[in-house]
Design a protein around this motif. Structure first.
Motif, short mmCIF file in Angstrom:
data_model
loop_
_atom_site.label_atom_id
_atom_site.label_comp_id
_atom_site.label_asym_id
_atom_site.label_seq_id
_atom_site.Cartn_x
_atom_site.Cartn_y
_atom_site.Cartn_z
N SER A 91 0.84 -1.19 0.00
CA SER A 91 0.00 0.00 0.00
C SER A 91 0.87 1.24 0.00
O SER A 91 1.98 1.23 0.50
N ALA A 92 0.34 2.36 -0.57
CA ALA A 92 1.12 3.57 -0.73
C ALA A 92 1.68 4.03 0.60
O ALA A 92 0.98 4.10 1.60
N GLY A 93 3.01 4.33 0.59
CA GLY A 93 3.67 4.87 1.76
C GLY A 93 3.96 3.86 2.83
O GLY A 93 4.34 4.23 3.93
N SER A 94 3.77 2.54 2.59
CA SER A 94 3.95 1.54 3.64
C SER A 94 5.39 1.06 3.80
O SER A 94 5.66 0.29 4.69
N CYS A 95 6.34 1.50 2.93
CA CYS A 95 7.72 1.05 3.04
C CYS A 95 8.38 1.68 4.25
O CYS A 95 8.63 2.89 4.28
N GLN A 96 8.64 0.89 5.26
CA GLN A 96 9.24 1.39 6.49
C GLN A 96 10.75 1.18 6.53
O GLN A 96 11.44 1.82 7.33
N GLU A 97 11.29 0.27 5.70
CA GLU A 97 12.71 -0.06 5.75
C GLU A 97 13.32 -0.06 4.35
O GLU A 97 13.60 -1.11 3.76
N PRO A 98 13.53 1.11 3.76
CA PRO A 98 14.19 1.17 2.45
C PRO A 98 15.64 0.68 2.58
O PRO A 98 16.24 0.74 3.64
N PHE A 99 16.18 0.16 1.50
CA PHE A 99 17.56 -0.33 1.52
C PHE A 99 18.25 0.03 0.21
O PHE A 99 17.63 0.18 -0.83
N ASP A 100 19.58 0.18 0.28
CA ASP A 100 20.39 0.51 -0.89
C ASP A 100 20.88 -0.76 -1.55
O ASP A 100 21.25 -1.74 -0.88
N VAL A 101 20.92 -0.73 -2.89
CA VAL A 101 21.45 -1.86 -3.66
C VAL A 101 22.40 -1.30 -4.72
O VAL A 101 21.97 -0.56 -5.61
N LYS A 102 23.67 -1.65 -4.60
CA LYS A 102 24.63 -1.27 -5.63
C LYS A 102 24.84 -2.47 -6.56
O LYS A 102 25.20 -3.55 -6.11
N ASP A 123 26.90 -4.91 -4.21
CA ASP A 123 26.03 -5.86 -3.53
C ASP A 123 25.66 -7.01 -4.45
O ASP A 123 25.57 -8.16 -4.03
N LEU A 124 25.43 -6.68 -5.74
CA LEU A 124 25.07 -7.68 -6.74
C LEU A 124 25.95 -7.48 -7.97
O LEU A 124 26.19 -6.35 -8.38
N TRP A 125 26.39 -8.59 -8.54
CA TRP A 125 27.26 -8.52 -9.72
C TRP A 125 26.68 -9.38 -10.83
O TRP A 125 26.60 -10.60 -10.71
N PHE A 126 26.26 -8.73 -11.90
CA PHE A 126 25.81 -9.42 -13.11
C PHE A 126 27.05 -9.60 -13.99
O PHE A 126 27.39 -8.75 -14.79
N ALA A 127 27.72 -10.74 -13.82
CA ALA A 127 29.01 -10.99 -14.47
C ALA A 127 28.81 -11.68 -15.82
O ALA A 127 27.69 -12.07 -16.18
N SER A 156 26.66 -3.97 -10.09
CA SER A 156 27.63 -3.87 -11.18
C SER A 156 27.19 -4.83 -12.27
O SER A 156 26.81 -5.97 -11.99
N VAL A 157 27.23 -4.36 -13.51
CA VAL A 157 26.75 -5.18 -14.62
C VAL A 157 27.71 -5.05 -15.80
O VAL A 157 28.23 -3.97 -16.09
N VAL A 158 27.95 -6.17 -16.48
CA VAL A 158 28.77 -6.13 -17.69
C VAL A 158 27.96 -5.47 -18.80
O VAL A 158 26.73 -5.53 -18.81
N PRO A 159 28.63 -4.81 -19.75
CA PRO A 159 27.89 -4.07 -20.80
C PRO A 159 26.88 -4.92 -21.56
O PRO A 159 25.80 -4.44 -21.91
N ALA A 160 27.20 -6.19 -21.82
CA ALA A 160 26.29 -7.03 -22.61
C ALA A 160 24.94 -7.21 -21.95
O ALA A 160 23.92 -7.39 -22.63
N LEU A 161 24.90 -7.18 -20.62
CA LEU A 161 23.65 -7.41 -19.89
C LEU A 161 22.94 -6.13 -19.48
O LEU A 161 21.82 -6.18 -18.95
N ARG A 162 23.56 -4.97 -19.68
CA ARG A 162 22.97 -3.73 -19.17
C ARG A 162 21.56 -3.47 -19.71
O ARG A 162 20.65 -3.14 -18.93
N PRO A 163 21.31 -3.59 -21.03
CA PRO A 163 19.94 -3.32 -21.50
C PRO A 163 18.90 -4.24 -20.86
O PRO A 163 17.79 -3.81 -20.54
N ALA A 164 19.27 -5.51 -20.69
CA ALA A 164 18.32 -6.45 -20.08
C ALA A 164 18.10 -6.12 -18.62
O ALA A 164 16.97 -6.18 -18.11
N LEU A 165 19.16 -5.74 -17.90
CA LEU A 165 19.00 -5.38 -16.50
C LEU A 165 18.10 -4.16 -16.35
O LEU A 165 17.26 -4.11 -15.45
N VAL A 183 18.24 1.74 -5.97
CA VAL A 183 19.22 1.03 -6.78
C VAL A 183 20.20 1.98 -7.44
O VAL A 183 19.81 2.99 -8.04
N GLU A 184 21.47 1.63 -7.36
CA GLU A 184 22.53 2.30 -8.11
C GLU A 184 23.16 1.27 -9.04
O GLU A 184 23.64 0.23 -8.58
#
Length: 539
Positions: A46-57, A105-109, A59-68, A84-85
């Motif tokens: 429901s709108a405004g119900s996010c109480q615990e936002p989190f950061d996600v960094k 945090d996540l690596w699309f290798a 990294s993605v290889v160029p070949a997968l960037r459009p799909a990501l 997300v960054e």
């Protein structure tokens, strides 16, 4: 602008402060919802119900960037707590950041080889998905060229043109496949590594002047017969602007870029859950359709529907961590140009028989000639001989050849020919005792002085006995002077080779270890060449 105009209208009409505050809070809540996000999929959204936002960094290889990008857009309505960054960067850059404990945090290798390479260097990651997509590796060439019978055949054909395998996954897989084929046929691991020498030396010649640029597929023309390892996806992209390109197979199977999803080893459950949500999108109908449009296959390696590449493909077994370490470690050793000062024991004991009717020195000189042929012509090689007073006036060593590139001139001939002509001199100058310690420190200082930043710099020290020069420095003093003569900006290693059972291996080991090198024993002098090869691979 419209929001500002609306607030102004309310004020002109005399709206109550309560209403104004309420309107402002509504705007703030809406902005917060968009920027802070909402709960993960499966939670109440429901709108405004996010109480615990989190950061996600990510990294993605160029070949997968459009799909990501499409995956993020598709899952964002139900996974809005994530801020997300996304960083698009080369796999080498991401590997380096993990090694510095600064990874995403996540690596699309692009390949599980990356994760194996990190693991062999002591850096752990968490594998979240074995494969998000796939792209088989073939060989890009001209339209008239024939494909080799195997990856091993490609490696030894003289036609293979590799990008840096420590950076380019397709080239790394080409090498590991060739090595795997050699080991399957029962080849000795060191022998299999040494088969990379011609390719490594060809690459090393390009390294002499600095970093090597990747092969430009736009330069491949209709007469080209060289073979460049590339993924099917890379080939299809390059063919859009170069119709001369052809992609051929090497044998009946192919290594595959498997595009794994990895996370930091200490990623929490929220980050891993978010990664799994993204991974699930890649195997959805929308995800597979998107991958196909980018020239990438799904994890099952089914042929592309919208482009012509390698067609039906049987995948090679993924290389093990041990194979990756053996292959890429050997490549790094063999491809970096060498600047070697070879220091030969010329004491009287080198005239002792070594079996087969030959002396130790005869075997050593034969090994030197054979080893010289292993070096490419851009390598630098110098040669000394030592005993006691070998150089006269209390000097235990004499220079037989300065350290120069083999393709440079020495005394009116190539330095390579000059060295070959000087090696037999070793047979006629054996005399006296072993002036090991004084020679070692002088050779080390000379190598530090001649240091070349584009080369691997080393002293190869060959000896069949213990230091017995009564006027020389002691071993503790030698080790101290080695430490004091070292220059971190000009690293030089001493690689020691003990010849026969009389060699003082404990001292040789301490000497080598003091400079970051290693010591090896050729217990049977006839094994000297094999030991010498292992010594070169030790760096």
């Amino acid at each position: 602008m419209r929001a500002g105009r609306h607030v102004q209208d309310v004020e002109e009409k005399g709206a109550s402060p309560v209403l104004l505050v309420g309107a402002l809070l509504a705007v703030i809540a809406a902005v917060g919802w968009l920027t802070m996000g909402g709960p993960l999929k499966g939670e109440e959204a429901s709108a405004g119900s996010c109480q615990e936002p989190f950061d996600v960094k990510i990294s993605v290889v160029p070949a997968l960037r459009p799909a990501l990008d499409q995956a993020l857009e598709a899952i964002s309505p139900e996974n809005t707590c994530a801020q997300v960054e996304v960083v698009e960067e080369s796999p080498a850059a991401t590997s380096s950041s993990f090694a510095k404990n600064e990874g995403p945090d996540l690596w699309f290798a692009d390949s599980s080889v990356r994760l194996s390479r990190l693991a062999t260097s002591g850096v752990s990651t968490a594998l979240l998905q074995e494969s998000l997509a796939s792209s088989p590796v073939g060989l890009a060439t001209g339209p008239t060229a024939q494909g080799p019978a195997s990856w091993r055949a490609a490696l030894t054909s003289g036609r293979l043109l590799l990008n840096d395998p420590t950076v380019d996954a397709a080239s790394a897989l080409a090498l590991t496949s060739a090595m795997a084929e050699a080991l399957e046929k029962g080849s000795d691991p060191v022998e299999a590594q040494l088969s990379m020498i011609p390719q490594a030396q060809k690459f090393g010649a390009r390294l002499v002047d600095g970093p090597v640029k990747s092969v430009d597929l736009a330069d491949i023309d209709v007469d080209e017969t060289q073979l460049v390892p590339v993924s099917e996806q890379t080939f299809l992209e390059a063919r859009k602007t170069n119709a001369s390109l052809t992609l051929v197979s090497a044998g009946t199977s192919a290594p595959v870029l498997d595009f794994p999803l990895a996370g930091a080893w200490d990623s929490n459950s929220t980050l891993k859950e978010y990664g799994q949500v993204l991974a699930d999108w890649f195997t959805s109908e929308d995800g597979l359709r998107t991958l196909d449009g980018l020239g990438l296959r799904g994890p099952d390696l089914a042929p592309l529907t919208q482009a012509s590449g390698l067609g039906e493909v049987t995948a090679d077994e993924p290389p093990s961590e041990d194979l990756v370490l053996r292959t890429l470690g050997g490549w790094q050793v063999l491809s970096v140009p060498s600047s070697i000062l070879a220091v030969f024991d010329a004491s009287g004991s080198m005239d002792f028989p070594a079996g087969g009717g030959e002396t130790r020195m005869q075997l050593a000189s034969e090994a030197a000639v054979t080893a010289l042929d292993l070096f490419p012509r851009h390598a630098k090689v110098g040669m000394w001989a030592f005993s006691i007073n070998q150089g006269g006036n209390g000097q235990d060593w004499r220079q037989l050849a300065p350290t120069k590139r083999l393709n440079e001139q020495s005394q009116g001939q190539s330095h390579y020919d000059y060295l070959r002509d000087r090696i037999p001199t070793l047979l006629s100058i054996t005399q006296g005792g072993t002036g090991l310690y004084d020679t070692t420190i002088d050779a080390y200082r000379a190598a530090v002085k001649d240091y070349d930043k584009n080369y691997f710099n080393a002293v190869i020290l060959l000896s069949d006995g213990a230091n017995d020069d009564p006027g020389s420095i002691s071993l503790p003093k030698l080790l101290q002077e080695l430490k004091e003569s070292a220059d971190p900006s000009r690293p030089v290693r001493i690689i020691s080779v003990g010849i026969g059972t009389d060699a003082d291996m404990p001292s040789l080991r301490r000497i080598s270890e003091a400079t970051g090198g290693q010591a090896f024993l050729a217990e049977d002098p006839r094994d000297m060449l094999d030991v010498f090869a292992k010594a070169l691979l030790s760096r």
